[in-house]
Design a protein around this motif. Structure first.
Motif, PDB file in Angstrom:
ATOM      1  N   ALA A  95     -20.732  22.390  10.481  1.00 45.69           N
ATOM      2  CA  ALA A  95     -20.386  23.419   9.503  1.00 45.69           C
ATOM      3  C   ALA A  95     -21.385  24.663   9.953  1.00 45.69           C
ATOM      4  O   ALA A  95     -22.585  24.659  10.320  1.00 45.69           O
ATOM      5  CB  ALA A  95     -20.948  23.049   8.245  1.00 45.69           C
ATOM      6  N   ALA A  96     -20.662  25.816   9.574  1.00 46.52           N
ATOM      7  CA  ALA A  96     -21.422  26.929   9.565  1.00 46.52           C
ATOM      8  C   ALA A  96     -22.564  27.217   8.635  1.00 46.52           C
ATOM      9  O   ALA A  96     -22.478  26.683   7.615  1.00 46.52           O
ATOM     10  CB  ALA A  96     -20.408  28.183   9.452  1.00 46.52           C
ATOM     11  N   ASP A  97     -23.525  27.796   8.991  1.00 45.16           N
ATOM     12  CA  ASP A  97     -24.860  28.152   8.288  1.00 45.16           C
ATOM     13  C   ASP A  97     -24.344  29.182   7.300  1.00 45.16           C
ATOM     14  O   ASP A  97     -24.775  30.244   7.766  1.00 45.16           O
ATOM     15  CB  ASP A  97     -26.306  28.164   8.900  1.00 45.16           C
ATOM     16  CG  ASP A  97     -27.365  28.344   8.185  1.00 45.16           C
ATOM     17  OD1 ASP A  97     -27.182  28.144   6.930  1.00 45.16           O
ATOM     18  OD2 ASP A  97     -28.289  28.786   8.811  1.00 45.16           O
ATOM     19  N   TYR A  98     -23.980  29.017   6.125  1.00 44.87           N
ATOM     20  CA  TYR A  98     -23.493  30.132   5.276  1.00 44.87           C
ATOM     21  C   TYR A  98     -23.773  29.756   3.718  1.00 44.87           C
ATOM     22  O   TYR A  98     -23.384  28.773   3.181  1.00 44.87           O
ATOM     23  CB  TYR A  98     -22.010  30.721   5.428  1.00 44.87           C
ATOM     24  CG  TYR A  98     -21.745  31.709   4.413  1.00 44.87           C
ATOM     25  CD1 TYR A  98     -22.151  33.001   4.686  1.00 44.87           C
ATOM     26  CD2 TYR A  98     -20.647  31.457   3.672  1.00 44.87           C
ATOM     27  CE1 TYR A  98     -21.815  33.931   3.769  1.00 44.87           C
ATOM     28  CE2 TYR A  98     -20.283  32.456   2.688  1.00 44.87           C
ATOM     29  CZ  TYR A  98     -20.756  33.618   2.825  1.00 44.87           C
ATOM     30  OH  TYR A  98     -20.383  34.560   1.806  1.00 44.87           O
ATOM     31  N   LYS A 139     -18.497  26.187  12.473  1.00 43.51           N
ATOM     32  CA  LYS A 139     -19.332  27.060  13.421  1.00 43.51           C
ATOM     33  C   LYS A 139     -18.544  27.609  14.391  1.00 43.51           C
ATOM     34  O   LYS A 139     -18.732  29.032  14.741  1.00 43.51           O
ATOM     35  CB  LYS A 139     -20.491  26.169  14.019  1.00 43.51           C
ATOM     36  CG  LYS A 139     -21.630  25.725  13.354  1.00 43.51           C
ATOM     37  CD  LYS A 139     -22.712  25.123  14.023  1.00 43.51           C
ATOM     38  CE  LYS A 139     -24.040  24.784  13.218  1.00 43.51           C
ATOM     39  NZ  LYS A 139     -24.877  23.911  14.176  1.00 43.51           N
ATOM     40  N   THR A 140     -17.535  27.144  14.773  1.00 42.31           N
ATOM     41  CA  THR A 140     -16.735  27.550  15.807  1.00 42.31           C
ATOM     42  C   THR A 140     -15.644  28.549  15.460  1.00 42.31           C
ATOM     43  O   THR A 140     -14.869  28.887  16.157  1.00 42.31           O
ATOM     44  CB  THR A 140     -15.942  26.591  16.821  1.00 42.31           C
ATOM     45  OG1 THR A 140     -15.346  25.862  15.851  1.00 42.31           O
ATOM     46  CG2 THR A 140     -17.169  25.624  17.294  1.00 42.31           C
ATOM     47  N   ALA A 141     -15.674  28.909  14.074  1.00 39.55           N
ATOM     48  CA  ALA A 141     -14.390  29.519  13.644  1.00 39.55           C
ATOM     49  C   ALA A 141     -14.136  31.019  14.315  1.00 39.55           C
ATOM     50  O   ALA A 141     -15.069  31.878  14.507  1.00 39.55           O
ATOM     51  CB  ALA A 141     -14.596  29.990  12.192  1.00 39.55           C
ATOM     52  N   PRO A 142     -13.090  31.349  14.785  1.00 37.62           N
ATOM     53  CA  PRO A 142     -12.596  32.534  15.344  1.00 37.62           C
ATOM     54  C   PRO A 142     -12.691  33.642  14.514  1.00 37.62           C
ATOM     55  O   PRO A 142     -12.789  34.839  14.867  1.00 37.62           O
ATOM     56  CB  PRO A 142     -11.197  32.263  15.942  1.00 37.62           C
ATOM     57  CG  PRO A 142     -10.975  30.635  15.684  1.00 37.62           C
ATOM     58  CD  PRO A 142     -11.942  30.128  14.827  1.00 37.62           C
ATOM     59  N   THR A 158     -22.616  14.443   9.765  1.00 35.83           N
ATOM     60  CA  THR A 158     -23.552  14.180  10.697  1.00 35.83           C
ATOM     61  C   THR A 158     -23.611  14.910  12.019  1.00 35.83           C
ATOM     62  O   THR A 158     -24.362  14.873  12.911  1.00 35.83           O
ATOM     63  CB  THR A 158     -23.412  12.620  11.041  1.00 35.83           C
ATOM     64  OG1 THR A 158     -21.993  12.425  11.489  1.00 35.83           O
ATOM     65  CG2 THR A 158     -23.602  11.890   9.690  1.00 35.83           C
ATOM     66  N   ARG A 159     -22.319  15.540  12.276  1.00 37.09           N
ATOM     67  CA  ARG A 159     -21.742  16.256  13.333  1.00 37.09           C
ATOM     68  C   ARG A 159     -22.481  17.826  13.419  1.00 37.09           C
ATOM     69  O   ARG A 159     -22.178  18.111  14.580  1.00 37.09           O
ATOM     70  CB  ARG A 159     -20.617  16.284  13.575  1.00 37.09           C
ATOM     71  CG  ARG A 159     -19.904  14.734  13.781  1.00 37.09           C
ATOM     72  CD  ARG A 159     -18.309  14.913  13.936  1.00 37.09           C
ATOM     73  NE  ARG A 159     -17.987  13.655  13.950  1.00 37.09           N
ATOM     74  CZ  ARG A 159     -17.296  12.845  15.101  1.00 37.09           C
ATOM     75  NH1 ARG A 159     -17.165  13.838  16.234  1.00 37.09           N
ATOM     76  NH2 ARG A 159     -16.754  11.909  15.306  1.00 37.09           N
ATOM     77  N   ASN A 160     -23.290  18.097  12.331  1.00 30.65           N
ATOM     78  CA  ASN A 160     -23.771  19.576  12.260  1.00 30.65           C
ATOM     79  C   ASN A 160     -22.610  20.689  12.706  1.00 30.65           C
ATOM     80  O   ASN A 160     -23.067  21.583  13.306  1.00 30.65           O
ATOM     81  CB  ASN A 160     -25.051  19.792  13.152  1.00 30.65           C
ATOM     82  CG  ASN A 160     -25.768  20.776  12.964  1.00 30.65           C
ATOM     83  OD1 ASN A 160     -25.818  21.313  11.806  1.00 30.65           O
ATOM     84  ND2 ASN A 160     -26.417  21.301  13.945  1.00 30.65           N
ATOM     85  N   VAL A 206     -11.174  26.925   9.026  1.00 33.90           N
ATOM     86  CA  VAL A 206     -11.642  26.194   7.914  1.00 33.90           C
ATOM     87  C   VAL A 206     -11.205  24.861   8.070  1.00 33.90           C
ATOM     88  O   VAL A 206     -10.051  24.627   8.234  1.00 33.90           O
ATOM     89  CB  VAL A 206     -11.392  26.936   6.531  1.00 33.90           C
ATOM     90  CG1 VAL A 206     -11.508  26.241   5.205  1.00 33.90           C
ATOM     91  CG2 VAL A 206     -12.076  28.220   6.546  1.00 33.90           C
ATOM     92  N   LEU A 207     -11.957  23.888   7.348  1.00 39.96           N
ATOM     93  CA  LEU A 207     -11.233  22.537   7.143  1.00 39.96           C
ATOM     94  C   LEU A 207     -11.220  22.246   5.663  1.00 39.96           C
ATOM     95  O   LEU A 207     -12.173  22.691   5.030  1.00 39.96           O
ATOM     96  CB  LEU A 207     -12.244  21.653   7.975  1.00 39.96           C
ATOM     97  CG  LEU A 207     -12.428  21.404   9.506  1.00 39.96           C
ATOM     98  CD1 LEU A 207     -13.137  20.108   9.882  1.00 39.96           C
ATOM     99  CD2 LEU A 207     -11.290  21.870  10.293  1.00 39.96           C
TER     100      LEU A 207
END
Length: 390
Positions: free
Chosen positions: A149-152, A309-312, A145-147, A131-132
Protein backbone atom coordinates in the motif's frame (compact mmCIF):
# COMPACT_ATOMS: atom_id res chain seq x y z
CA UNK A 1 -32.08 7.80 -11.90
CA UNK A 2 -34.88 5.28 -11.64
CA UNK A 3 -37.03 4.25 -8.75
CA UNK A 4 -37.39 0.51 -8.32
CA UNK A 5 -40.13 -1.45 -6.57
CA UNK A 6 -39.67 -2.19 -2.93
CA UNK A 7 -39.79 -5.81 -1.89
CA UNK A 8 -42.07 -6.23 1.13
CA UNK A 9 -40.36 -7.04 4.40
CA UNK A 10 -40.62 -10.74 5.18
CA UNK A 11 -41.91 -10.29 8.69
CA UNK A 12 -42.81 -6.93 10.06
CA UNK A 13 -41.88 -7.89 13.59
CA UNK A 14 -38.41 -9.15 12.77
CA UNK A 15 -36.75 -5.84 11.93
CA UNK A 16 -34.46 -7.82 9.65
CA UNK A 17 -35.91 -6.90 6.28
CA UNK A 18 -35.49 -3.89 4.01
CA UNK A 19 -36.77 -0.54 5.20
CA UNK A 20 -36.15 1.70 2.21
CA UNK A 21 -36.28 1.83 -1.50
CA UNK A 22 -33.09 1.72 -3.43
CA UNK A 23 -32.46 4.34 -6.05
CA UNK A 24 -30.02 2.72 -8.41
CA UNK A 25 -28.72 3.57 -11.81
CA UNK A 26 -27.71 1.40 -14.69
CA UNK A 27 -28.38 -2.23 -15.43
CA UNK A 28 -29.68 -4.75 -12.94
CA UNK A 29 -27.00 -6.25 -10.76
CA UNK A 30 -27.59 -9.79 -11.99
CA UNK A 31 -26.72 -8.78 -15.51
CA UNK A 32 -23.72 -6.68 -14.59
CA UNK A 33 -21.33 -9.37 -13.36
CA UNK A 34 -18.95 -8.82 -16.23
CA UNK A 35 -15.21 -9.14 -16.17
CA UNK A 36 -14.53 -5.51 -16.98
CA UNK A 37 -16.46 -2.47 -15.89
CA UNK A 38 -17.28 0.35 -18.26
CA UNK A 39 -15.05 3.20 -19.23
CA UNK A 40 -15.98 6.83 -19.06
CA UNK A 41 -14.89 8.77 -22.11
CA UNK A 42 -11.72 10.86 -22.32
CA UNK A 43 -12.22 14.45 -21.21
CA UNK A 44 -12.81 17.38 -23.53
CA UNK A 45 -10.63 20.51 -23.62
CA UNK A 46 -13.15 22.32 -21.42
CA UNK A 47 -13.14 19.48 -18.91
CA UNK A 48 -9.34 19.37 -18.88
CA UNK A 49 -9.24 23.06 -18.04
CA UNK A 50 -12.13 23.05 -15.56
CA UNK A 51 -11.60 25.02 -12.37
CA UNK A 52 -10.48 23.04 -9.34
CA UNK A 53 -13.31 22.42 -6.85
CA UNK A 54 -13.14 23.94 -3.39
CA UNK A 55 -11.55 21.49 -0.96
CA UNK A 56 -13.06 21.13 2.52
CA UNK A 57 -11.63 23.60 5.03
CA UNK A 58 -9.95 20.80 6.99
CA UNK A 59 -7.85 19.68 4.00
CA UNK A 60 -4.17 20.77 4.00
CA UNK A 61 -3.18 23.76 1.87
CA UNK A 62 -0.82 21.51 -0.10
CA UNK A 63 -3.82 19.53 -1.37
CA UNK A 64 -3.92 21.85 -4.39
CA UNK A 65 -0.69 20.23 -5.57
CA UNK A 66 -2.36 16.82 -5.69
CA UNK A 67 -5.26 18.27 -7.65
CA UNK A 68 -2.94 20.04 -10.11
CA UNK A 69 -0.77 16.95 -10.60
CA UNK A 70 -3.85 14.82 -11.33
CA UNK A 71 -4.55 17.00 -14.39
CA UNK A 72 -1.43 15.60 -16.02
CA UNK A 73 -2.33 12.00 -15.13
CA UNK A 74 -5.93 12.09 -16.42
CA UNK A 75 -6.54 8.35 -15.88
CA UNK A 76 -7.42 5.93 -13.13
CA UNK A 77 -7.59 2.11 -13.20
CA UNK A 78 -9.15 0.10 -10.37
CA UNK A 79 -8.79 -3.66 -9.98
CA UNK A 80 -11.96 -4.69 -8.17
CA UNK A 81 -14.56 -7.41 -7.65
CA UNK A 82 -17.31 -4.80 -7.67
CA UNK A 83 -19.98 -4.52 -10.37
CA UNK A 84 -20.47 -1.59 -12.70
CA UNK A 85 -23.91 -1.08 -11.15
CA UNK A 86 -22.21 -0.40 -7.83
CA UNK A 87 -19.47 1.78 -9.35
CA UNK A 88 -21.40 3.93 -11.81
CA UNK A 89 -22.92 6.50 -9.40
CA UNK A 90 -19.52 6.84 -7.73
CA UNK A 91 -17.77 7.45 -11.04
CA UNK A 92 -20.43 9.93 -12.13
CA UNK A 93 -20.11 11.96 -8.93
CA UNK A 94 -16.30 11.79 -8.96
CA UNK A 95 -16.08 13.05 -12.55
CA UNK A 96 -18.51 15.86 -11.82
CA UNK A 97 -16.01 17.00 -9.20
CA UNK A 98 -12.87 16.32 -11.25
CA UNK A 99 -13.93 16.49 -14.95
CA UNK A 100 -10.38 15.93 -16.25
CA UNK A 101 -10.40 12.41 -14.71
CA UNK A 102 -13.20 11.01 -16.83
CA UNK A 103 -10.98 8.17 -18.13
CA UNK A 104 -11.71 5.92 -15.17
CA UNK A 105 -12.14 2.15 -15.36
CA UNK A 106 -12.79 -0.68 -12.92
CA UNK A 107 -12.59 -4.43 -13.43
CA UNK A 108 -15.12 -6.89 -12.01
CA UNK A 109 -12.83 -9.84 -11.32
CA UNK A 110 -13.13 -12.65 -8.81
CA UNK A 111 -12.00 -11.77 -5.29
CA UNK A 112 -8.71 -13.67 -5.49
CA UNK A 113 -8.04 -12.61 -9.09
CA UNK A 114 -7.85 -8.94 -8.05
CA UNK A 115 -4.76 -9.63 -5.98
CA UNK A 116 -3.26 -12.37 -8.14
CA UNK A 117 -3.29 -10.14 -11.22
CA UNK A 118 -1.79 -7.23 -9.33
CA UNK A 119 0.93 -9.32 -7.63
CA UNK A 120 1.90 -10.93 -10.93
CA UNK A 121 2.09 -7.65 -12.81
CA UNK A 122 3.75 -5.63 -10.07
CA UNK A 123 6.35 -8.37 -9.62
CA UNK A 124 7.30 -7.80 -13.25
CA UNK A 125 7.11 -4.03 -12.83
CA UNK A 126 4.27 -3.70 -15.34
CA UNK A 127 1.05 -3.22 -13.37
CA UNK A 128 -1.26 -0.49 -14.71
CA UNK A 129 -3.44 -0.64 -11.56
CA UNK A 130 -3.74 2.42 -9.32
CA UNK A 131 -6.23 1.15 -6.75
CA UNK A 132 -7.39 -2.26 -5.49
CA UNK A 133 -10.97 -2.63 -4.20
CA UNK A 134 -12.34 -5.86 -2.74
CA UNK A 135 -14.62 -7.36 -0.08
CA UNK A 136 -12.66 -10.62 0.40
CA UNK A 137 -11.50 -9.92 3.94
CA UNK A 138 -8.72 -12.47 4.56
CA UNK A 139 -6.96 -11.47 1.33
CA UNK A 140 -6.53 -7.94 2.67
CA UNK A 141 -4.72 -9.49 5.62
CA UNK A 142 -2.27 -11.10 3.22
CA UNK A 143 -1.98 -7.85 1.22
CA UNK A 144 -1.00 -5.96 4.38
CA UNK A 145 1.93 -8.31 4.99
CA UNK A 146 3.33 -7.48 1.53
CA UNK A 147 3.77 -3.77 2.27
CA UNK A 148 2.15 -2.95 -1.08
CA UNK A 149 0.00 0.00 0.00
CA UNK A 150 1.05 3.57 -0.69
CA UNK A 151 1.97 5.62 2.38
CA UNK A 152 -0.86 8.14 2.35
CA UNK A 153 -2.98 9.56 5.16
CA UNK A 154 -6.35 10.70 3.90
CA UNK A 155 -7.46 14.11 5.23
CA UNK A 156 -10.85 12.47 5.80
CA UNK A 157 -9.40 10.16 8.46
CA UNK A 158 -10.34 12.34 11.44
CA UNK A 159 -13.97 12.46 10.25
CA UNK A 160 -14.39 8.67 10.07
CA UNK A 161 -14.83 5.93 12.68
CA UNK A 162 -11.51 4.85 14.16
CA UNK A 163 -11.74 1.48 12.38
CA UNK A 164 -12.16 3.02 8.88
CA UNK A 165 -8.48 2.36 8.11
CA UNK A 166 -8.78 -1.42 8.55
CA UNK A 167 -5.09 -2.09 8.00
CA UNK A 168 -2.26 0.30 7.10
CA UNK A 169 -3.27 1.86 3.78
CA UNK A 170 -6.49 -0.23 3.51
CA UNK A 171 -9.62 1.94 3.85
CA UNK A 172 -13.26 1.02 4.27
CA UNK A 173 -15.33 1.95 1.22
CA UNK A 174 -18.66 0.50 2.40
CA UNK A 175 -20.02 -1.75 5.13
CA UNK A 176 -22.17 -4.27 3.29
CA UNK A 177 -24.24 -6.75 5.28
CA UNK A 178 -24.10 -10.49 4.70
CA UNK A 179 -27.67 -11.21 3.60
CA UNK A 180 -29.96 -13.90 2.21
CA UNK A 181 -32.37 -13.91 -0.72
CA UNK A 182 -35.35 -16.14 -1.43
CA UNK A 183 -37.80 -16.85 -4.24
CA UNK A 184 -41.17 -15.37 -3.29
CA UNK A 185 -42.98 -17.37 -5.98
CA UNK A 186 -41.86 -20.84 -4.92
CA UNK A 187 -42.51 -20.25 -1.22
CA UNK A 188 -45.53 -19.56 0.93
CA UNK A 189 -45.38 -16.21 2.77
CA UNK A 190 -44.89 -17.99 6.10
CA UNK A 191 -41.73 -19.54 4.62
CA UNK A 192 -40.00 -16.16 4.09
CA UNK A 193 -37.05 -16.25 6.55
CA UNK A 194 -35.71 -13.34 8.58
CA UNK A 195 -32.34 -14.97 9.20
CA UNK A 196 -30.53 -18.29 9.22
CA UNK A 197 -32.08 -19.38 12.49
CA UNK A 198 -35.61 -19.00 11.17
CA UNK A 199 -34.55 -20.58 7.87
CA UNK A 200 -33.35 -23.66 9.76
CA UNK A 201 -36.77 -24.05 11.38
CA UNK A 202 -38.50 -23.65 8.00
CA UNK A 203 -36.51 -26.35 6.22
CA UNK A 204 -36.55 -28.75 9.18
CA UNK A 205 -40.36 -28.61 9.13
CA UNK A 206 -40.39 -30.09 5.59
CA UNK A 207 -37.02 -31.77 5.04
CA UNK A 208 -37.89 -33.64 1.85
CA UNK A 209 -39.22 -30.44 0.27
CA UNK A 210 -36.14 -28.35 0.98
CA UNK A 211 -33.27 -30.85 0.61
CA UNK A 212 -30.76 -29.25 -1.82
CA UNK A 213 -32.80 -26.05 -2.10
CA UNK A 214 -30.39 -23.72 -0.28
CA UNK A 215 -27.36 -22.18 -1.98
CA UNK A 216 -24.44 -21.05 0.16
CA UNK A 217 -21.08 -19.44 -0.58
CA UNK A 218 -18.39 -22.13 -0.66
CA UNK A 219 -16.02 -21.62 2.32
CA UNK A 220 -12.99 -22.44 0.15
CA UNK A 221 -13.67 -19.13 -1.62
CA UNK A 222 -12.13 -16.08 0.12
CA UNK A 223 -15.43 -14.21 0.48
CA UNK A 224 -17.21 -17.46 1.27
CA UNK A 225 -14.75 -18.20 4.07
CA UNK A 226 -15.16 -14.73 5.54
CA UNK A 227 -18.98 -14.71 5.38
CA UNK A 228 -19.29 -18.23 6.84
CA UNK A 229 -16.60 -17.76 9.46
CA UNK A 230 -17.92 -14.34 10.38
CA UNK A 231 -21.30 -15.86 11.21
CA UNK A 232 -20.02 -18.84 13.18
CA UNK A 233 -17.55 -16.72 15.17
CA UNK A 234 -19.73 -13.66 15.85
CA UNK A 235 -23.33 -14.87 16.11
CA UNK A 236 -24.38 -16.80 19.19
CA UNK A 237 -25.10 -20.43 18.32
CA UNK A 238 -23.68 -19.95 14.83
CA UNK A 239 -22.30 -23.47 14.48
CA UNK A 240 -25.50 -24.99 15.87
CA UNK A 241 -27.47 -23.16 13.18
CA UNK A 242 -25.04 -24.33 10.50
CA UNK A 243 -25.38 -27.95 11.63
CA UNK A 244 -29.13 -27.64 11.10
CA UNK A 245 -28.91 -25.81 7.76
CA UNK A 246 -25.95 -27.17 5.85
CA UNK A 247 -27.41 -30.66 5.23
CA UNK A 248 -29.98 -28.86 3.05
CA UNK A 249 -27.42 -26.71 1.22
CA UNK A 250 -25.29 -26.80 -1.91
CA UNK A 251 -22.10 -24.73 -2.11
CA UNK A 252 -21.31 -22.43 -5.05
CA UNK A 253 -18.37 -20.16 -5.77
CA UNK A 254 -19.95 -16.98 -7.15
CA UNK A 255 -22.63 -14.56 -6.11
CA UNK A 256 -23.92 -14.45 -9.68
CA UNK A 257 -24.60 -18.20 -9.64
CA UNK A 258 -26.23 -18.04 -6.21
CA UNK A 259 -28.59 -15.29 -7.36
CA UNK A 260 -29.37 -16.87 -10.73
CA UNK A 261 -30.30 -20.23 -9.17
CA UNK A 262 -32.83 -18.55 -6.89
CA UNK A 263 -34.23 -16.59 -9.84
CA UNK A 264 -34.64 -19.82 -11.85
CA UNK A 265 -36.21 -21.68 -8.90
CA UNK A 266 -33.41 -24.25 -8.68
CA UNK A 267 -32.84 -22.92 -5.16
CA UNK A 268 -35.49 -21.46 -2.89
CA UNK A 269 -32.86 -19.58 -0.88
CA UNK A 270 -29.25 -18.41 -1.19
CA UNK A 271 -27.45 -17.37 1.97
CA UNK A 272 -24.29 -15.53 3.02
CA UNK A 273 -24.33 -13.24 -0.02
CA UNK A 274 -22.92 -9.75 -0.03
CA UNK A 275 -25.70 -7.24 0.43
CA UNK A 276 -24.04 -5.23 -2.35
CA UNK A 277 -25.17 -7.95 -4.77
CA UNK A 278 -28.19 -9.50 -3.03
CA UNK A 279 -30.14 -6.35 -2.24
CA UNK A 280 -29.98 -4.70 -5.70
CA UNK A 281 -30.76 -8.08 -7.30
CA UNK A 282 -33.87 -8.47 -5.14
CA UNK A 283 -35.03 -4.93 -5.62
CA UNK A 284 -34.65 -5.12 -9.41
CA UNK A 285 -36.45 -8.48 -9.65
CA UNK A 286 -39.97 -7.14 -10.07
CA UNK A 287 -41.04 -8.73 -6.81
CA UNK A 288 -39.69 -12.21 -7.59
CA UNK A 289 -36.97 -12.10 -4.94
CA UNK A 290 -37.10 -11.15 -1.30
CA UNK A 291 -34.11 -10.47 0.93
CA UNK A 292 -33.34 -10.15 4.60
CA UNK A 293 -30.66 -9.36 7.12
CA UNK A 294 -30.17 -11.99 9.83
CA UNK A 295 -32.36 -11.13 12.82
CA UNK A 296 -30.21 -13.20 15.20
CA UNK A 297 -27.06 -11.33 14.15
CA UNK A 298 -25.85 -9.83 10.86
CA UNK A 299 -22.19 -9.76 9.89
CA UNK A 300 -21.04 -6.61 8.10
CA UNK A 301 -18.28 -7.24 5.57
CA UNK A 302 -16.22 -4.13 4.79
CA UNK A 303 -15.59 -3.50 1.12
CA UNK A 304 -12.16 -1.88 1.19
CA UNK A 305 -9.79 -0.13 -1.18
CA UNK A 306 -6.12 0.74 -1.22
CA UNK A 307 -3.88 2.93 -3.33
CA UNK A 308 -0.92 0.79 -4.36
CA UNK A 309 2.69 1.97 -4.16
CA UNK A 310 3.20 1.28 -7.84
CA UNK A 311 0.21 3.36 -9.01
CA UNK A 312 0.97 5.00 -12.38
CA UNK A 313 -1.50 7.77 -11.49
CA UNK A 314 -0.90 8.30 -7.75
CA UNK A 315 -2.48 11.74 -7.50
CA UNK A 316 -5.66 10.70 -9.28
CA UNK A 317 -5.78 7.67 -6.96
CA UNK A 318 -5.45 9.87 -3.85
CA UNK A 319 -8.27 12.12 -5.06
CA UNK A 320 -10.44 9.05 -5.64
CA UNK A 321 -9.72 7.63 -2.19
CA UNK A 322 -10.46 10.94 -0.46
CA UNK A 323 -13.64 11.39 -2.48
CA UNK A 324 -14.93 7.91 -1.56
CA UNK A 325 -14.33 8.60 2.12
CA UNK A 326 -16.01 12.03 2.01
CA UNK A 327 -19.69 12.59 2.82
CA UNK A 328 -20.35 13.26 -0.89
CA UNK A 329 -18.56 10.07 -1.90
CA UNK A 330 -20.37 7.97 0.69
CA UNK A 331 -23.71 9.25 -0.62
CA UNK A 332 -22.65 8.09 -4.11
CA UNK A 333 -21.64 4.71 -2.65
CA UNK A 334 -25.19 4.36 -1.29
CA UNK A 335 -26.68 5.32 -4.64
CA UNK A 336 -24.76 2.39 -6.13
CA UNK A 337 -26.37 -0.08 -3.72
CA UNK A 338 -23.56 -0.31 -1.15
CA UNK A 339 -23.83 0.62 2.52
CA UNK A 340 -22.31 3.91 3.73
CA UNK A 341 -20.90 4.14 7.23
CA UNK A 342 -19.85 7.76 7.69
CA UNK A 343 -22.21 9.27 10.31
CA UNK A 344 -22.79 12.62 8.53
CA UNK A 345 -23.87 11.25 5.15
CA UNK A 346 -27.15 12.59 3.80
CA UNK A 347 -28.81 10.00 1.56
CA UNK A 348 -32.02 8.02 1.30
CA UNK A 349 -30.95 5.25 -1.05
CA UNK A 350 -29.79 2.58 1.42
CA UNK A 351 -29.86 1.63 5.05
CA UNK A 352 -26.58 3.00 6.40
CA UNK A 353 -24.53 1.16 9.01
CA UNK A 354 -26.16 3.39 11.64
CA UNK A 355 -29.63 2.51 10.28
CA UNK A 356 -28.82 -1.21 10.53
CA UNK A 357 -27.72 -0.81 14.13
CA UNK A 358 -30.93 1.01 14.99
CA UNK A 359 -33.11 -1.60 13.26
CA UNK A 360 -31.39 -4.77 14.40
CA UNK A 361 -29.77 -3.59 17.63
CA UNK A 362 -26.11 -2.61 17.86
CA UNK A 363 -25.28 -5.91 19.55
CA UNK A 364 -26.62 -7.80 16.52
CA UNK A 365 -24.50 -6.03 13.89
CA UNK A 366 -21.00 -7.47 13.80
CA UNK A 367 -18.19 -5.77 11.87
CA UNK A 368 -15.78 -8.25 10.27
CA UNK A 369 -12.13 -7.29 10.66
CA UNK A 370 -9.82 -8.57 7.91
CA UNK A 371 -6.79 -10.51 9.09
CA UNK A 372 -4.39 -12.86 7.39
CA UNK A 373 -5.63 -16.43 7.88
CA UNK A 374 -3.00 -19.19 7.77
CA UNK A 375 -3.78 -22.04 5.40
CA UNK A 376 -3.97 -24.60 8.20
CA UNK A 377 -6.66 -22.51 9.92
CA UNK A 378 -8.70 -22.25 6.73
CA UNK A 379 -8.38 -25.98 6.13
CA UNK A 380 -9.53 -26.78 9.66
CA UNK A 381 -12.53 -24.49 9.26
CA UNK A 382 -13.51 -26.04 5.91
CA UNK A 383 -13.20 -29.54 7.39
CA UNK A 384 -15.55 -28.61 10.24
CA UNK A 385 -17.96 -26.96 7.77
CA UNK A 386 -17.99 -30.09 5.55
CA UNK A 387 -18.59 -32.32 8.57
CA UNK A 388 -21.60 -30.16 9.50
CA UNK A 389 -22.88 -30.46 5.93
CA UNK A 390 -22.76 -34.24 6.24
Amino acid sequence: MSTVPRTPAPKASSGAGPSRRHLLRGAAAVGSLTALGGTLSACTADEANAAAPQAPAYYPAAYDRIVDASRRERKLLIYSNTSQTNWQPVFDAFVRRYPWLSDIRATNLGGSAVYERYYSESGAGTSPADVLANNAGPLWGDYATRNAAADYRSPEKDHLPDWAELLPGVWTMSTDPVALIYNRKTLDPDQFPDGLRSLAAIVEARPSRFRGKIGVYDPTNAYGYASNQGYTSKVAGGWDTFRRLLPFAHADHSSGTLVEKVVSGEYDFSINLSGGVAIPAAEHSGGLLGWSYYAEGTVVMPRALSVVKTAPHPNAARLFLDFLLSAEGQAAVAEGGLVPYRPDVRQDAMDSLQDMRRRLGADRVHLYRPVRVPERVREAYVARWEKAAG
